[in-house]
Design an enzyme around this catalytic site. Structure first.
Site, PDB file in Angstrom:
ATOM      1  N   THR A  33       0.850  -1.201   0.000  1.00 15.66           N
ATOM      2  CA  THR A  33       0.000   0.000   0.000  1.00 15.66           C
ATOM      3  C   THR A  33       0.881   1.245   0.000  1.00 15.66           C
ATOM      4  O   THR A  33       1.963   1.230   0.587  1.00 15.66           O
ATOM      5  CB  THR A  33      -0.909  -0.022   1.253  1.00 15.66           C
ATOM      6  OG1 THR A  33      -1.800  -1.129   1.134  1.00 15.66           O
ATOM      7  CG2 THR A  33      -1.730   1.257   1.388  1.00 15.66           C
ATOM      8  N   ALA A  91       8.037   1.481   1.792  1.00 17.13           N
ATOM      9  CA  ALA A  91       8.418   1.660   3.202  1.00 17.13           C
ATOM     10  C   ALA A  91       8.613   3.150   3.455  1.00 17.13           C
ATOM     11  O   ALA A  91       8.846   3.923   2.528  1.00 17.13           O
ATOM     12  CB  ALA A  91       9.711   0.912   3.510  1.00 17.13           C
ATOM     13  N   ASP A  92       8.511   3.520   4.707  1.00 21.14           N
ATOM     14  CA  ASP A  92       8.764   4.920   5.079  1.00 21.14           C
ATOM     15  C   ASP A  92      10.237   5.149   5.387  1.00 21.14           C
ATOM     16  O   ASP A  92      10.757   6.233   5.149  1.00 21.14           O
ATOM     17  CB  ASP A  92       7.886   5.293   6.278  1.00 21.14           C
ATOM     18  CG  ASP A  92       6.423   5.153   5.938  1.00 21.14           C
ATOM     19  OD1 ASP A  92       5.975   5.831   4.998  1.00 21.14           O
ATOM     20  OD2 ASP A  92       5.737   4.328   6.557  1.00 21.14           O
ATOM     21  N   GLY A 103       3.792   2.025   7.613  1.00 15.79           N
ATOM     22  CA  GLY A 103       2.526   2.423   8.206  1.00 15.79           C
ATOM     23  C   GLY A 103       2.176   3.875   7.972  1.00 15.79           C
ATOM     24  O   GLY A 103       1.148   4.355   8.455  1.00 15.79           O
ATOM     25  N   GLU A 111      -0.210  -5.122   6.132  1.00 18.48           N
ATOM     26  CA  GLU A 111       1.097  -5.210   5.459  1.00 18.48           C
ATOM     27  C   GLU A 111       2.022  -6.185   6.180  1.00 18.48           C
ATOM     28  O   GLU A 111       2.714  -6.982   5.552  1.00 18.48           O
ATOM     29  CB  GLU A 111       1.749  -3.822   5.394  1.00 18.48           C
ATOM     30  CG  GLU A 111       1.047  -2.903   4.415  1.00 18.48           C
ATOM     31  CD  GLU A 111       1.556  -1.471   4.458  1.00 18.48           C
ATOM     32  OE1 GLU A 111       1.371  -0.753   3.476  1.00 18.48           O
ATOM     33  OE2 GLU A 111       2.135  -1.055   5.487  1.00 18.48           O
TER      34      GLU A 111
HETATM   35  C1  5RP Z   1       1.568   2.215   4.045  1.00 19.74           C
HETATM   36  C2  5RP Z   1       3.027   2.060   4.019  1.00 19.74           C
HETATM   37  C3  5RP Z   1       3.733   2.577   2.809  1.00 19.74           C
HETATM   38  O1  5RP Z   1       4.410   1.522   2.216  1.00 19.74           O
HETATM   39  C4  5RP Z   1       4.686   3.636   3.219  1.00 19.74           C
HETATM   40  O2  5RP Z   1       3.964   4.629   3.908  1.00 19.74           O
HETATM   41  C5  5RP Z   1       5.399   4.247   2.002  1.00 19.74           C
HETATM   42  O3  5RP Z   1       4.469   4.939   1.233  1.00 19.74           O
HETATM   43  P1  5RP Z   1       4.881   5.721  -0.071  1.00 19.74           P
HETATM   44  O4  5RP Z   1       5.289   4.689  -1.066  1.00 19.74           O
HETATM   45  O5  5RP Z   1       3.631   6.460  -0.475  1.00 19.74           O
HETATM   46  O6  5RP Z   1       5.998   6.653   0.284  1.00 19.74           O
HETATM   47  O7  5RP Z   1       3.656   1.547   4.888  1.00 19.74           O
HETATM   48  O8  5RP Z   1       1.028   1.815   5.278  1.00 19.74           O
END
Ligand code: 5RP
Length: 262
Positions: A33, A91-92, A103, A111
């Site tokens: 996600t 991932a963040d 998250g 996830e």
């Molecule tokens: C969602 C997540 C996403 O993988 C994380 O926030 C990264 O998002 P993005 O690809 O939009 O930077 O953990 O719950």
């Protein structure tokens, strides 16, 4: 249309495009996600359409499920798929051990369940997600709504004795209301700045009644694919100890670039 993308979107796309090379006919694939994972779902949808790939996707959120169906990917729940060959997610933050904070999109519970039920987890990210020490990105924890303020206070109290730099916490909001996850829970973000011992923190947080799960993914990710805005990609495989460089061409494709964003 690819030319209109920001460098960061190009980086996310490059990582996503490279990651879907790992998907083979007949695989059961966990679909992450977030904005990077959304690129992956688009790229995977393209392979399904163009190569008549027969795969089963297990989405990690209702948002991803909607997008996957739109892209022509067969979607089932985890209990139907039972075990997955591969999960690809964003991932963040990630560190040198491929431990993660996830998250940011509020989907950490599904996830983590989906990634843990997979033979392999590939994380796709732009270079800004790489950190020496986890914790600059607020660590999300999913909490049950019942007694959430008490749970939040207990988490703050627990943090006092742990190796973190900051200790403030905040309830994630959606406008004026609490953000509600697909499981009907709330998210509390922990503003820690620096997490000295992610493994210990992950274990301790999950001992607190009311905490359903935390966004630390320890020893779950196998490969990270880091994309750059110019199409370069770097693959790091923690199990093989290998690093591989590559490049993705931004070939125009109406199907992928037509309906952007999350
Ligand atoms: C969602 C997540 C996403 O993988 C994380 O926030 C990264 O998002 P993005 O690809 O939009 O930077 O953990 O719950």
């Amino acid at each position: 249309m690819a030319a209109d993308l920001s460098p960061i979107d190009k980086a996310k796309f490059a990582a996503a495009r490279r990651a879907v090379d790992y998907v083979e006919d007949g695989m059961r694939v966990g679909l992450g996600t977030g904005s990077t994972a959304a690129w992956m779902v688009r790229c995977l949808g393209e392979r399904v359409r163009e190569e008549d790939l027969r795969i089963t996707g297990v989405p990690t959120s209702s948002r991803t499920a909607d997008l996957a169906r739109q892209m022509g990917i067969t979607v089932v729940g985890l209990d139907e798929a039972k075990w997955l060959d591969l999960t690809i997610d964003g991932a963040d933050e990630f560190d040198a051990n491929l431990n993660l904070i996830k998250g940011g999109g509020g989907a950490l519970l599904q996830e983590k369940i989906v990634a843990t039920a997979s033979d392999q987890m590939i994380v796709i990210a732009d270079a800004a997600k790489e950190v020496v020490t986890l914790g600059a990105f607020p660590l999300p924890i999913e909490v049950v709504p019942f007694g959430w303020q008490t749970t939040k206070a207990l988490v703050e109290e627990t943090l006092v004795s742990l190796d973190v730099l900051g200790r403030s916490t905040s309830l994630r909001l959606n406008g004026q209301q609490p953000f509600v996850t697909d499981e009907g829970n709330y998210i509390v973000d922990l503003h820690l700045s620096r997490i000295g011992n992610p493994r210990q923190l992950a274990l301790i947080l999950n001992q607190i009644p009311g905490v359903v799960e935390n966004g630390l993914f320890i020893d779950i990710c196998d490969i990270v694919i880091i994309g750059q805005g110019d199409g370069r990609v770097e693959l790091r495989d923690i199990n093989q100890g290998t690093v591989e460089q590559g490049r993705i061409d931004f070939v125009e494709s109406d199907n992928i670039f037509a309906d952007l964003g999350e």
